[in-house]
Design a protein around this motif. Structure first.
Motif, PDB file in Angstrom:
ATOM      1  N   VAL A  98       9.692 -12.610  15.556  1.00  0.00           N
ATOM      2  CA  VAL A  98       8.308 -12.433  15.993  1.00  0.00           C
ATOM      3  C   VAL A  98       8.095 -10.961  16.308  1.00  0.00           C
ATOM      4  CG1 VAL A  98       6.558 -13.071  17.682  1.00  0.00           C
ATOM      5  CG2 VAL A  98       8.233 -14.773  16.927  1.00  0.00           C
ATOM      6  N   TRP A  99       6.983 -10.425  15.800  1.00  0.00           N
ATOM      7  CA  TRP A  99       6.652  -9.014  15.993  1.00  0.00           C
ATOM      8  C   TRP A  99       5.385  -8.873  16.827  1.00  0.00           C
ATOM      9  CZ3 TRP A  99       8.982  -4.524  13.880  1.00  0.00           C
ATOM     10  CH2 TRP A  99      10.093  -4.765  13.061  1.00  0.00           C
ATOM     11  N   LEU A 100       5.359  -7.823  17.655  1.00  0.00           N
ATOM     12  CA  LEU A 100       4.120  -7.357  18.259  1.00  0.00           C
ATOM     13  C   LEU A 100       3.397  -6.521  17.205  1.00  0.00           C
ATOM     14  CD1 LEU A 100       2.201  -6.787  20.648  1.00  0.00           C
ATOM     15  CD2 LEU A 100       3.704  -4.871  21.265  1.00  0.00           C
ATOM     16  N   ALA A 101       2.142  -6.871  16.922  1.00  0.00           N
ATOM     17  CA  ALA A 101       1.401  -6.206  15.850  1.00  0.00           C
ATOM     18  C   ALA A 101       0.011  -5.812  16.335  1.00  0.00           C
ATOM     19  CB  ALA A 101       1.303  -7.118  14.630  1.00  0.00           C
ATOM     20  N   ARG A 102      -0.628  -4.938  15.556  1.00  0.00           N
ATOM     21  CA  ARG A 102      -1.980  -4.466  15.876  1.00  0.00           C
ATOM     22  C   ARG A 102      -2.827  -4.477  14.620  1.00  0.00           C
ATOM     23  NH1 ARG A 102      -4.738   0.221  15.432  1.00  0.00           N
ATOM     24  NH2 ARG A 102      -2.910   1.190  14.477  1.00  0.00           N
ATOM     25  N   ASN A 103      -4.039  -5.015  14.737  1.00  0.00           N
ATOM     26  CA  ASN A 103      -4.965  -4.993  13.618  1.00  0.00           C
ATOM     27  C   ASN A 103      -5.489  -3.565  13.435  1.00  0.00           C
ATOM     28  OD1 ASN A 103      -7.675  -5.166  12.241  1.00  0.00           O
ATOM     29  ND2 ASN A 103      -7.099  -7.332  12.145  1.00  0.00           N
ATOM     30  N   ARG A 104      -5.353  -3.027  12.249  1.00  0.00           N
ATOM     31  CA  ARG A 104      -5.731  -1.626  12.002  1.00  0.00           C
ATOM     32  C   ARG A 104      -7.231  -1.395  12.123  1.00  0.00           C
ATOM     33  NH1 ARG A 104      -1.940  -2.427   7.623  1.00  0.00           N
ATOM     34  NH2 ARG A 104       0.036  -1.343   8.056  1.00  0.00           N
ATOM     35  N   TYR A 109      -4.340  -6.487  19.517  1.00  0.00           N
ATOM     36  CA  TYR A 109      -2.931  -6.826  19.367  1.00  0.00           C
ATOM     37  C   TYR A 109      -2.785  -8.322  19.078  1.00  0.00           C
ATOM     38  CZ  TYR A 109      -1.898  -2.237  21.348  1.00  0.00           C
ATOM     39  OH  TYR A 109      -1.815  -0.894  21.575  1.00  0.00           O
ATOM     40  N   CYS A 110      -1.728  -8.657  18.376  1.00  0.00           N
ATOM     41  CA  CYS A 110      -1.451 -10.054  18.052  1.00  0.00           C
ATOM     42  C   CYS A 110       0.049 -10.223  17.879  1.00  0.00           C
ATOM     43  CB  CYS A 110      -2.196 -10.480  16.776  1.00  0.00           C
ATOM     44  SG  CYS A 110      -1.693  -9.576  15.302  1.00  0.00           S
ATOM     45  N   ALA A 111       0.470 -11.464  17.693  1.00  0.00           N
ATOM     46  CA  ALA A 111       1.871 -11.779  17.406  1.00  0.00           C
ATOM     47  C   ALA A 111       1.966 -12.283  15.968  1.00  0.00           C
ATOM     48  CB  ALA A 111       2.397 -12.831  18.382  1.00  0.00           C
ATOM     49  N   ILE A 112       2.949 -11.799  15.246  1.00  0.00           N
ATOM     50  CA  ILE A 112       3.166 -12.226  13.865  1.00  0.00           C
ATOM     51  C   ILE A 112       4.591 -12.737  13.734  1.00  0.00           C
ATOM     52  CG2 ILE A 112       3.258 -11.531  11.444  1.00  0.00           C
ATOM     53  CD1 ILE A 112       1.110  -9.534  11.958  1.00  0.00           C
ATOM     54  N   ALA A 150       7.891 -12.821  -0.739  1.00  0.00           N
ATOM     55  CA  ALA A 150       8.598 -14.110  -0.732  1.00  0.00           C
ATOM     56  C   ALA A 150       8.943 -14.578   0.679  1.00  0.00           C
ATOM     57  CB  ALA A 150       9.865 -14.052  -1.581  1.00  0.00           C
ATOM     58  N   ARG A 151       8.302 -14.015   1.705  1.00  0.00           N
ATOM     59  CA  ARG A 151       8.536 -14.457   3.078  1.00  0.00           C
ATOM     60  C   ARG A 151       7.210 -14.919   3.685  1.00  0.00           C
ATOM     61  NH1 ARG A 151      12.041  -9.923   6.098  1.00  0.00           N
ATOM     62  NH2 ARG A 151      10.885  -8.509   4.752  1.00  0.00           N
ATOM     63  N   LEU A 152       7.308 -15.957   4.497  1.00  0.00           N
ATOM     64  CA  LEU A 152       6.132 -16.552   5.118  1.00  0.00           C
ATOM     65  C   LEU A 152       5.827 -15.830   6.430  1.00  0.00           C
ATOM     66  CD1 LEU A 152       4.163 -19.108   5.046  1.00  0.00           C
ATOM     67  CD2 LEU A 152       5.841 -20.187   6.550  1.00  0.00           C
ATOM     68  N   PHE A 153       4.540 -15.599   6.712  1.00  0.00           N
ATOM     69  CA  PHE A 153       4.172 -15.030   8.005  1.00  0.00           C
ATOM     70  C   PHE A 153       2.974 -15.779   8.579  1.00  0.00           C
ATOM     71  CE2 PHE A 153       1.621 -12.552   5.006  1.00  0.00           C
ATOM     72  CZ  PHE A 153       0.382 -12.497   5.618  1.00  0.00           C
ATOM     73  N   CYS A 154       2.963 -15.887   9.920  1.00  0.00           N
ATOM     74  CA  CYS A 154       1.891 -16.556  10.652  1.00  0.00           C
ATOM     75  C   CYS A 154       1.373 -15.605  11.726  1.00  0.00           C
ATOM     76  CB  CYS A 154       2.389 -17.846  11.313  1.00  0.00           C
ATOM     77  SG  CYS A 154       3.070 -19.064  10.177  1.00  0.00           S
ATOM     78  N   ILE A 155       0.055 -15.405  11.757  1.00  0.00           N
ATOM     79  CA  ILE A 155      -0.577 -14.533  12.746  1.00  0.00           C
ATOM     80  C   ILE A 155      -1.144 -15.409  13.861  1.00  0.00           C
ATOM     81  CG2 ILE A 155      -2.345 -12.800  13.162  1.00  0.00           C
ATOM     82  CD1 ILE A 155      -2.151 -11.995  10.258  1.00  0.00           C
ATOM     83  N   MET A 156      -0.771 -15.089  15.108  1.00  0.00           N
ATOM     84  CA  MET A 156      -1.164 -15.896  16.263  1.00  0.00           C
ATOM     85  C   MET A 156      -1.647 -14.991  17.391  1.00  0.00           C
ATOM     86  SD  MET A 156       2.123 -18.482  16.168  1.00  0.00           S
ATOM     87  CE  MET A 156       3.215 -17.109  15.819  1.00  0.00           C
ATOM     88  N   PRO A 157      -2.443 -15.524  18.319  1.00  0.00           N
ATOM     89  CA  PRO A 157      -2.857 -14.717  19.474  1.00  0.00           C
ATOM     90  C   PRO A 157      -1.655 -14.281  20.289  1.00  0.00           C
ATOM     91  CG  PRO A 157      -4.176 -16.724  19.301  1.00  0.00           C
ATOM     92  CD  PRO A 157      -3.055 -16.865  18.335  1.00  0.00           C
ATOM     93  N   LEU A 158      -1.789 -13.137  20.916  1.00  0.00           N
ATOM     94  CA  LEU A 158      -0.709 -12.594  21.727  1.00  0.00           C
ATOM     95  C   LEU A 158      -0.794 -13.157  23.144  1.00  0.00           C
ATOM     96  CD1 LEU A 158       1.601 -10.490  21.381  1.00  0.00           C
ATOM     97  CD2 LEU A 158       0.080  -8.828  22.456  1.00  0.00           C
ATOM     98  N   ALA A 159       0.339 -13.516  23.700  1.00  0.00           N
ATOM     99  CA  ALA A 159       0.375 -13.993  25.088  1.00  0.00           C
ATOM    100  C   ALA A 159      -0.020 -12.866  26.028  1.00  0.00           C
ATOM    101  CB  ALA A 159       1.764 -14.514  25.429  1.00  0.00           C
ATOM    102  N   ASP A 160      -0.530 -13.242  27.200  1.00  0.00           N
ATOM    103  CA  ASP A 160      -0.871 -12.248  28.210  1.00  0.00           C
ATOM    104  C   ASP A 160       0.363 -11.437  28.585  1.00  0.00           C
ATOM    105  OD1 ASP A 160      -3.401 -13.308  28.145  1.00  0.00           O
ATOM    106  OD2 ASP A 160      -3.188 -14.449  29.994  1.00  0.00           O
TER     107      ASP A 160
END
Length: 555
Positions: A98-104, A109-112, A150-160
């Protein structure tokens, strides 16, 4: 490593006899230990998926290590996720990271979560799960699902952010807020808070089970707070409720028959609520948890070693709703008794000077939904019942410098002095009271996070010095009014939670209508004891105006 070569090697190894597969794979990899390790992991996952059905993933404790030592592989280079920047990894498990990510584009911020290997059946299962999470507020939603390299990714809201009790301000200091981190940081929860949490999570499990899914890994680290709401997260072990293969054996949270069933989810929920009550891992029977009888019976049933006696998520939800209702009535009773004690304490502190105020104070309250630390706009007027985690701020203006107290009687029975900021000194003398004060970082608020029920905020205004808050409490301890408290207790039995917030104002023992209490005057006489108590404060010689705000807090 060439992914096409890995796929080809994996496909060929499936056709090899089980007894000869490992030696054949070692020969084909020709010393490439990373390639051999990845192919072995794919084979184990394939075998488990064949047994367990869609969305099933292998239990990490059940995967046997290769016969030779294979070094751990560092985190893979991050994928190129469309419109997102991967900042840093937050967690890594046996099936992805799981990565901490940011929408450009939006800077949000979100979790991927990136899954290294997956099958078409698993992808179809995630689509099913995504549809289920969209419909429930206590299931962490999956905002987007995609495939890259060839890898699956899911974008989810980031926890507080557990480090700042709010949103992410510095990515390097971000710590996801889970039930585990929250209990370790603040200590065991109250019975009311546990009942609220249990109702939300049991309802989430009921939704999953009715959709033919099981979570498979319910435990405190997998309960995340997102935008102030507690949600069930981490879908790594979610699978079909019809599958027989056990999934997940978290120590203390898995029944003796194993995980991966609806009954195992209920068991894990009971252990999770027991953890919230004690702050300790559930190595001892849940009967040792310091809970009241209503909550204790509900948790004991969920933690039964007999699956047939444990009940379903629906039955657990019904039990916890009864507990929530009982605690709400008990806390409301405590609230009113506390108000009676405070009012009796005010009557003791008579002052010699009788104040005269020409103009009453302007007493305004605003409700925040969400996090005011990042809300740069003006808050809206109170629209209706608040929710746990909402925030209040107060704006009080006097005609000239006045003495004032602002205190709160909370839903959990506590009495909190809001202003001045210390209870050991004399009350403030001011012409403007902003509570909580605003800062350059944004607007702060008084959080309504002490459970559901009625919250009461009282502003007492005068022109003479009032005693320090601690002194009032000491006087109350010496002169307790038992008969008065009994009268309030009888009145509370018929006091319903108001449908919306309302204000009351009193001067010289009489209720005044300044445009804030008209709606309240139309209510039933059930709150008349509250009006009588507030009126008694305003009769005191040192008090000129008494303003009160009653705020209902509901899920």
């Amino acid at each position: 490593m060439d992914s096409s070569h890995l796929k080809m090697l994996f496909g060929e190894s499936i056709a090899v006899v089980d007894a000869d597969r490992e030696s054949w794979l070692t020969e084909q990899c020709a010393g490439d230990l990373v390639l051999e390790r990845k192919c072995l992991a794919l084979l184990r996952a394939h075998e488990e998926a064949q047994r367990a059905g869609f969305l099933a993933v292998p239990d990490p404790t059940a995967i046997t290590a290769p016969t030779k030592a294979i070094p751990e592989e560092p985190l893979d280079q991050p994928l190129d996720i469309p419109d997102h920047e991967l900042i840093r990894p937050l967690a890594r498990g046996g099936f992805g990271h799981v990565w901490l990510a940011r929408n450009r584009h939006t800077d949000r911020y979100c979790a991927i979560k990136i899954v290294d290997y997956f099958f078409d059946a698993e992808l179809e299962g995630i689509r099913h799960l995504q549809h289920c999470t969209e419909r429930h507020p206590h299931l962490l939603p999956i905002d987007h699902v995609g495939v890259s390299d060839a890898r699956l990714f899911c974008i989810m809201p980031l926890a507080d952010n557990a480090a700042t009790a709010g949103k992410v301000t510095s990515p390097s200091e971000y710590v996801p807020c889970s039930l585990e981190t929250e209990v370790k940081r603040k200590g065991p929860w109250t019975e009311s808070a546990i009942a609220d949490l249990g109702v939300g999570l049991a309802d989430a499990l009921q939704s999953l089970h009715q959709s033919g899914l099981v979570h498979g890994d319910v435990k405190p680290p997998n309960v995340l707070r997102v935008d102030g709401r507690w949600t069930l997260a981490d879908y790594s072990l979610v699978g079909s409720a019809d599958a027989d293969a056990p999934r997940g054996r978290s120590a203390g949270y898995t029944p003796t028959e194993g995980g991966g069933s609806p009954g195992a989810d209920v068991y894990a929920l009971g252990k999770t609520l027991a953890f919230a009550s004690t702050g300790k891992a559930p190595t001892d029977p849940c009967q040792s948890t310091p809970m009241r009888s209503e909550l204790r019976r509900a948790v004991e049933r969920m933690c039964s070693t007999d699956p047939s006696a444990r009940g379903t998520a629906t039955q657990a939800l019904q039990d916890l709703k009864r507990v929530k209702h009982a605690t709400s009535r008990r806390h409301t009773r405590t609230l009113v008794l506390s108000c009676a004690a405070l009012i009796a304490l005010l009557a003791i502190g008579r002052m010699i000077i009788a104040p005269t105020i020409v103009e009453p104070p302007s007493f305004t309250a605003h409700l925040f939904r969400g996090n005011p630390a990042i809300d740069r706009g003006r808050p809206a007027e109170l629209p209706g019942p608040a929710s746990p985690g909402d925030g209040l701020c107060f704006d009080v203006r006097f005609d000239k410098s006045r003495h004032a107290y602002l205190f709160a009687c909370l839903a959990n029975g506590q009495i909190v002095l809001c202003a001045p900021d210390t209870s050991a000194t004399a009350p403030m003398r001011t012409s403007t009271l902003i509570y909580p004060e605003q800062s350059d970082e944004g607007v702060t608020a008084y959080w309504l996070d002490e459970g559901t029920g009625a919250y009461l905020f009282v502003l007492v205004t005068g022109t003479a010095d009032l005693p320090a808050f601690d002194a009032w409490q000491a006087q109350l301890a010496d002169q307790n009014s038992t008969s008065l408290a009994s009268t309030w207790q009888r009145a509370l039995d018929q006091l319903p939670l108001p449908p919306q917030p309302y204000k009351l104002r009193f001067a010289q023992g009489k209720q005044t209508d300044a445009g804030t209490s008209r709606g309240a005057s139309q209510r039933a006489v059930a709150d008349q004891p509250l009006r009588d108590m507030l009126a008694s404060i305003s009769r005191e010689k040192h008090v000129a105006w008494v303003d009160a705000l009653v705020v209902p807090v509901e899920d």
